[in-house]
Design a protein around this motif. Structure first.
Motif, PDB file in Angstrom:
ATOM      1  N   TYR A 158       0.840  -1.194   0.000  1.00 30.21           N
ATOM      2  CA  TYR A 158       0.000   0.000   0.000  1.00 30.21           C
ATOM      3  C   TYR A 158       0.875   1.244   0.000  1.00 30.21           C
ATOM      4  CZ  TYR A 158      -3.385   3.515   1.505  1.00 30.21           C
ATOM      5  OH  TYR A 158      -4.158   4.639   1.576  1.00 30.21           O
ATOM      6  N   LEU A 177       0.927   4.018  -3.014  1.00 25.68           N
ATOM      7  CA  LEU A 177       0.489   5.405  -2.765  1.00 25.68           C
ATOM      8  C   LEU A 177       1.462   6.422  -3.366  1.00 25.68           C
ATOM      9  CD1 LEU A 177      -0.830   6.074   0.847  1.00 25.68           C
ATOM     10  CD2 LEU A 177      -2.020   6.320  -1.330  1.00 25.68           C
ATOM     11  N   PRO A 234      -5.488  11.217  -0.327  1.00 27.73           N
ATOM     12  CA  PRO A 234      -6.439  10.239  -0.884  1.00 27.73           C
ATOM     13  C   PRO A 234      -7.483   9.825   0.145  1.00 27.73           C
ATOM     14  CG  PRO A 234      -4.359   9.182  -0.349  1.00 27.73           C
ATOM     15  CD  PRO A 234      -4.169  10.631  -0.059  1.00 27.73           C
ATOM     16  N   SER A 245      -9.775   7.077   2.177  1.00 27.76           N
ATOM     17  CA  SER A 245      -9.351   5.795   2.751  1.00 27.76           C
ATOM     18  C   SER A 245      -9.498   4.681   1.704  1.00 27.76           C
ATOM     19  CB  SER A 245     -10.219   5.482   3.974  1.00 27.76           C
ATOM     20  OG  SER A 245     -10.361   4.086   4.093  1.00 27.76           O
ATOM     21  N   LEU A 246      -8.400   3.949   1.502  1.00 28.04           N
ATOM     22  CA  LEU A 246      -8.427   2.888   0.491  1.00 28.04           C
ATOM     23  C   LEU A 246      -9.409   1.790   0.890  1.00 28.04           C
ATOM     24  CD1 LEU A 246      -7.214   1.716  -2.155  1.00 28.04           C
ATOM     25  CD2 LEU A 246      -5.604   0.495  -0.706  1.00 28.04           C
ATOM     26  N   ASN A 247      -9.386   1.395   2.175  1.00 26.86           N
ATOM     27  CA  ASN A 247     -10.267   0.312   2.607  1.00 26.86           C
ATOM     28  C   ASN A 247     -11.729   0.665   2.411  1.00 26.86           C
ATOM     29  OD1 ASN A 247      -8.326  -1.486   3.193  1.00 26.86           O
ATOM     30  ND2 ASN A 247      -8.134  -0.891   5.349  1.00 26.86           N
ATOM     31  N   THR A 307     -12.865   2.772   0.256  1.00 26.40           N
ATOM     32  CA  THR A 307     -13.128   2.812  -1.188  1.00 26.40           C
ATOM     33  C   THR A 307     -13.312   1.393  -1.741  1.00 26.40           C
ATOM     34  OG1 THR A 307     -11.760   4.790  -1.297  1.00 26.40           O
ATOM     35  CG2 THR A 307     -12.227   3.697  -3.390  1.00 26.40           C
TER      36      THR A 307
END
Ligand SMILES: CC(=O)N[C@H]1[C@H]([C@H](O)[C@H](O)CO)O[C@](OP(=O)(O)OC[C@H]2O[C@@H](n3ccc(N)nc3=O)[C@H](O)[C@@H]2O)(C(=O)O)C[C@@H]1O
Ligand SMILES: CC(=O)N[C@@H]1[C@@H](O[C@@H]2O[C@H](CO)[C@H](O)[C@H](O)[C@H]2O)[C@@H](O)[C@@H](CO)O[C@H]1O
Length: 318
Positions: free
Chosen positions: A100, A104, A112, A114-116, A118
């Motif tokens: 991760y 990034l 950005p 939050s990836l989780n 998203t």
């Protein structure tokens, strides 16, 4: 007593025949075997098959050679990791912390989301609960053509050959209409990132206008490339050359992991080292060399080395 012995003999004969027939069907060597019913010969054959069963693992495919078979090239064996998963699914969506962090930094995305969060939203929209390419009979031969965008495809007449593959992988804006005789017309997987199709600013929403069911199927059949797999390619194969792998290398490595035979077309820069396209005169084809985003020469060497050890076939075009 006699009855019990007879029953034992019957059971032994049944088990013996079952194992013999099964090991013939498993066909480890591709050699033609003639069967005789001489009991001594049968015993010898039986013991040979049992030995083979333990000595050789089952072949991973039915092609002449299978990419994932190790033991032919140390260079390949040191890089290829069959446990790496090319697709991001809801099951492997918890991307390892180091992957991760690496991912990034690729495009320096400011603040950005939050990836989780998203990913949870994403897999609520598209299926992605399993890897669709893992589900196949174990004894098949999946032939794949990876078609890059190189100008060397012009006048190549590869079209029919490309279309004969089970999977045909293309990328970015590559067209087929009007170029069929050189590049074919079949596509099973098309690799894109949003701006390789159309650059949209961060606050612009894409609104899909569906004119037919197929337009909606387009959304539900979306598959997502795994960022952890990108990092694996960058480290194991690119040895940190360039800033990250090109779409061409990502597609080729994807094919190495999901196909049994891989044939490569449309890879190769022009005489200036620029990535020219077969359908247009792209003046920015040399930009990647200036920015250093991709190491085109190192990538090309990986492709040529894979061809030299016969893991792939390389079609150099014109
Ligand atoms: C100006 C620029 O940013 N060009 C990049 C373009 C551009 O963004 C898209 O074409 C837009 O649709 O995309 C790239 O690459 P591009 O879309 O040109 O090509 C896809 C892959 O084909 C291989 N290729 C291409 C041309 C050529 N003469 N020889 C080749 O070997 C390469 O493996 C290449 O990766 C990309 O995504 O990788 C990388 C290129 O650097
Ligand atoms: C030629 C070049 O360096 N262009 C970069 C551009 O690189 C491209 O990014 C794509 C993904 O967004 C993809 O990886 C492609 O293979 C790259 O060539 C981006 O880094 C862009 C930043 O958004 O900046 C361009 O100058």
């Amino acid at each position: 007593m006699v009855v019990v012995r007879r029953r034992n003999v019957k059971m032994f004969t049944f088990a013996f025949l079952l194992i013999t027939v099964t090991s013939f069907l498993l066909n480890y060597t591709h050699q033609v075997t003639t069967t005789t019913w001489d009991p001594r010969h049968l015993v010898v054959q039986f013991s040979e098959h049992v030995q083979k069963l333990f000595r050789y693992p089952r072949r991973p495919c039915s092609c002449h050679t299978c990419i994932s078979e190790l033991g032919h090239s140390l260079w390949f064996d040191q890089r290829f990791n069959s446990t790496m998963q090319p697709f991001l699914t809801s099951q492997n969506a918890l991307i390892p912390e180091d992957s991760y962090r690496w991912w990034l930094k690729l495009q320096g995305e400011k603040a950005p989301k939050s990836l989780n969060a998203t990913l949870t939203e994403l897999f609520g929209l598209i299926p992605g609960d399993r890897d669709p390419l893992q589900e196949r009979g174990s004894y098949t031969c999946r032939r794949c053509a990876v078609v890059g965008n190189s100008g060397n495809l012009r006048q190549s007449q590869y079209g029919q050959d490309i279309d004969s593959h089970d999977f045909v992988l293309r990328m970015n804006r590559a067209p087929t209409a009007g170029y069929e005789s050189d590049v074919g017309s079949k596509t099973t997987h098309h690799f894109v990132y949003p701006e390789s199709y159309k650059e949209l600013a961060a606050n612009v929403s894409m609104i899909l206008i569906p004119f037919k069911t197929l337009d909606l199927r387009w959304v539900v059949t979306i598959l997502v490339y795994n960022p952890a797999f990108m990092k694996y390619i960058y480290e194991n194969w690119l040895e940190h050359h360039g800033r990250y792998p090109s779409t061409g290398l990502l597609s080729l490595m994807f094919a190495l992991h999901v196909c049994d035979e891989v044939n490569v077309y449309g890879f190769g820069a022009d005489s200036k080292g620029h990535w020219h396209h077969y359908w247009e005169n792209n003046t920015s084809g040399g930009a990647f060399r200036k920015t250093g985003v991709h190491d085109g020469d190192f990538e090309f060497n990986i492709t040529l080395t894979l061809a030299s050890i016969e893991k792939i076939k390389f079609f150099k075009g014109r």
